[in-house]
Write a protein that holds these residues in place. Sequence first.
Motif, PDB file in Angstrom:
ATOM      1  N   LYS A  36       0.983  -1.317   0.073  1.00  0.00           N
ATOM      2  CA  LYS A  36       0.022   0.104  -0.036  1.00  0.00           C
ATOM      3  C   LYS A  36       0.931   1.303  -0.012  1.00  0.00           C
ATOM      4  CE  LYS A  36      -1.666   1.510   3.782  1.00  0.00           C
ATOM      5  NZ  LYS A  36      -2.568   1.619   5.067  1.00  0.00           N
ATOM      6  N   LYS A  37       1.753   1.328   0.832  1.00  0.00           N
ATOM      7  CA  LYS A  37       2.793   2.418   0.878  1.00  0.00           C
ATOM      8  C   LYS A  37       3.552   2.630  -0.270  1.00  0.00           C
ATOM      9  CE  LYS A  37       6.372   4.251   3.848  1.00  0.00           C
ATOM     10  NZ  LYS A  37       7.332   3.741   4.799  1.00  0.00           N
ATOM     11  N   GLU A  38       3.986   1.715  -1.177  1.00  0.00           N
ATOM     12  CA  GLU A  38       4.710   1.773  -2.375  1.00  0.00           C
ATOM     13  C   GLU A  38       3.785   2.155  -3.277  1.00  0.00           C
ATOM     14  OE1 GLU A  38       7.926   1.849  -4.666  1.00  0.00           O
ATOM     15  OE2 GLU A  38       7.969   1.274  -2.480  1.00  0.00           O
ATOM     16  N   LEU A  39       2.558   1.822  -3.383  1.00  0.00           N
ATOM     17  CA  LEU A  39       1.600   2.099  -4.435  1.00  0.00           C
ATOM     18  C   LEU A  39       1.180   3.540  -4.373  1.00  0.00           C
ATOM     19  CD1 LEU A  39       0.034   1.291  -6.837  1.00  0.00           C
ATOM     20  CD2 LEU A  39      -1.694   0.126  -5.533  1.00  0.00           C
ATOM     21  N   LEU A  40       0.807   3.996  -3.181  1.00  0.00           N
ATOM     22  CA  LEU A  40       0.411   5.241  -2.603  1.00  0.00           C
ATOM     23  C   LEU A  40       1.647   6.374  -3.473  1.00  0.00           C
ATOM     24  CD1 LEU A  40      -1.413   4.882   0.752  1.00  0.00           C
ATOM     25  CD2 LEU A  40      -2.360   5.447  -1.541  1.00  0.00           C
ATOM     26  N   LYS A  41       2.868   6.051  -3.147  1.00  0.00           N
ATOM     27  CA  LYS A  41       3.952   6.932  -3.227  1.00  0.00           C
ATOM     28  C   LYS A  41       3.726   6.884  -5.039  1.00  0.00           C
ATOM     29  CE  LYS A  41       8.246   5.400  -3.394  1.00  0.00           C
ATOM     30  NZ  LYS A  41       9.507   4.923  -2.988  1.00  0.00           N
ATOM     31  N   ILE A  42       3.595   5.735  -5.614  1.00  0.00           N
ATOM     32  CA  ILE A  42       3.754   5.832  -7.427  1.00  0.00           C
ATOM     33  C   ILE A  42       2.463   6.716  -7.502  1.00  0.00           C
ATOM     34  CG2 ILE A  42       3.107   4.349  -9.024  1.00  0.00           C
ATOM     35  CD1 ILE A  42       4.563   1.746  -7.403  1.00  0.00           C
ATOM     36  N   LEU A  43       1.299   6.457  -7.065  1.00  0.00           N
ATOM     37  CA  LEU A  43       0.139   7.284  -7.215  1.00  0.00           C
ATOM     38  C   LEU A  43       0.238   8.701  -7.209  1.00  0.00           C
ATOM     39  CD1 LEU A  43      -2.814   4.772  -6.463  1.00  0.00           C
ATOM     40  CD2 LEU A  43      -1.743   4.998  -8.575  1.00  0.00           C
ATOM     41  N   LEU A  44       1.273   8.943  -6.278  1.00  0.00           N
ATOM     42  CA  LEU A  44       1.299  10.678  -6.064  1.00  0.00           C
ATOM     43  C   LEU A  44       1.398  11.390  -7.569  1.00  0.00           C
ATOM     44  CD1 LEU A  44       3.523  10.934  -3.030  1.00  0.00           C
ATOM     45  CD2 LEU A  44       1.542  11.876  -3.362  1.00  0.00           C
ATOM     46  N   TYR A 144      -3.711   0.204 -12.445  1.00  0.00           N
ATOM     47  CA  TYR A 144      -2.546  -0.377 -11.427  1.00  0.00           C
ATOM     48  C   TYR A 144      -3.012  -1.602 -10.762  1.00  0.00           C
ATOM     49  CZ  TYR A 144       0.013   4.004 -11.748  1.00  0.00           C
ATOM     50  OH  TYR A 144       0.721   4.949 -12.303  1.00  0.00           O
ATOM     51  N   THR A 145      -2.209  -2.882 -10.927  1.00  0.00           N
ATOM     52  CA  THR A 145      -2.576  -3.914 -10.093  1.00  0.00           C
ATOM     53  C   THR A 145      -1.133  -4.200  -9.289  1.00  0.00           C
ATOM     54  OG1 THR A 145      -1.371  -5.625 -11.766  1.00  0.00           O
ATOM     55  CG2 THR A 145      -3.916  -4.615 -12.252  1.00  0.00           C
ATOM     56  N   HIS A 146      -1.363  -5.100  -8.250  1.00  0.00           N
ATOM     57  CA  HIS A 146      -0.308  -5.361  -7.649  1.00  0.00           C
ATOM     58  C   HIS A 146      -0.460  -7.075  -7.084  1.00  0.00           C
ATOM     59  CE1 HIS A 146      -1.976  -6.008  -3.368  1.00  0.00           C
ATOM     60  NE2 HIS A 146      -2.624  -4.883  -3.757  1.00  0.00           N
ATOM     61  N   THR A 147       0.669  -7.630  -7.243  1.00  0.00           N
ATOM     62  CA  THR A 147       0.951  -9.103  -6.931  1.00  0.00           C
ATOM     63  C   THR A 147       0.561  -9.986  -8.170  1.00  0.00           C
ATOM     64  OG1 THR A 147       0.345  -8.630  -4.650  1.00  0.00           O
ATOM     65  CG2 THR A 147       0.361 -11.033  -5.513  1.00  0.00           C
ATOM     66  N   PHE A 148      -0.389  -9.575  -8.822  1.00  0.00           N
ATOM     67  CA  PHE A 148      -0.766 -10.300 -10.205  1.00  0.00           C
ATOM     68  C   PHE A 148      -0.887  -9.641 -11.286  1.00  0.00           C
ATOM     69  CE2 PHE A 148      -2.601 -12.490  -6.481  1.00  0.00           C
ATOM     70  CZ  PHE A 148      -2.029 -13.667  -6.504  1.00  0.00           C
ATOM     71  N   TRP A 159       7.177  -2.237 -10.577  1.00  0.00           N
ATOM     72  CA  TRP A 159       7.912  -1.870  -9.427  1.00  0.00           C
ATOM     73  C   TRP A 159       8.012  -3.177  -8.543  1.00  0.00           C
ATOM     74  CZ3 TRP A 159       4.263   1.112 -11.629  1.00  0.00           C
ATOM     75  CH2 TRP A 159       4.687   2.548 -11.926  1.00  0.00           C
ATOM     76  N   LYS A 160       8.770  -2.965  -7.703  1.00  0.00           N
ATOM     77  CA  LYS A 160       8.841  -4.056  -6.497  1.00  0.00           C
ATOM     78  C   LYS A 160       8.611  -3.362  -5.253  1.00  0.00           C
ATOM     79  CE  LYS A 160      10.342  -7.934  -8.802  1.00  0.00           C
ATOM     80  NZ  LYS A 160       9.501  -9.181  -9.069  1.00  0.00           N
ATOM     81  N   ALA A 161       7.597  -3.856  -4.495  1.00  0.00           N
ATOM     82  CA  ALA A 161       7.455  -3.510  -2.993  1.00  0.00           C
ATOM     83  C   ALA A 161       8.429  -3.953  -2.185  1.00  0.00           C
ATOM     84  CB  ALA A 161       6.156  -3.929  -2.541  1.00  0.00           C
TER      85      ALA A 161
END
Length: 179
Positions: A36-44, A144-148, A159-161
């Motif tokens: 979540k922290k990494e994705l929110l940083k990207i979405l900034l 934006y998706t994560h993990t899959f 990116w990699k969290a």
Amino acid sequence: MILYTVLMLTLIATFSIVLTSMRNRISPTPTSYRVKKELLKILLDETPTKVVDLGAGWGTLVFPIAKQHPNAKVVAYENSLIPFLFMKLRQLVSPTPNLSIERRNFYHADLSSFDLIVCYLFPRGMKKLKDKFNSELKSNALIYTHTFSIPGWEPLEKWKARDLFRSPIFKYKIPDKTE
């Protein structure tokens, strides 16, 4: 009596989550703190006008996205009753005016008005959404998706969290449909 009531409500809630998980073939799983922290940083860096979280679960990601992007209309789709009610309660306790929470199966929702889509879904779910994304999303919409990942699609960025699993985060963009 109170203990009995709490026990019964817990059993009913658990039964509801299990039934919906069987129907959906996935349980409502929260996005981890580090992802979540990494994705929110990207979405900034994004300036969306309308965002949707497909399968928002317990609201782990959608509430922070709505707070981070107060000028965007943010929608959470969740069809599992207990997580949906949890998000509604959270909305009452901590109002987020630009966030709309809907109990809805996103496979049957019209996604054409969204310019940013966020999802954390299992591979079969991502595969099922691929055609929907192609047919409904407007040109240049971001996913934006994560993990899959979305099977067969090449991400625009990856990116990699910094979590135990080095969970991947993928960014996709719908091609310009006017060409």
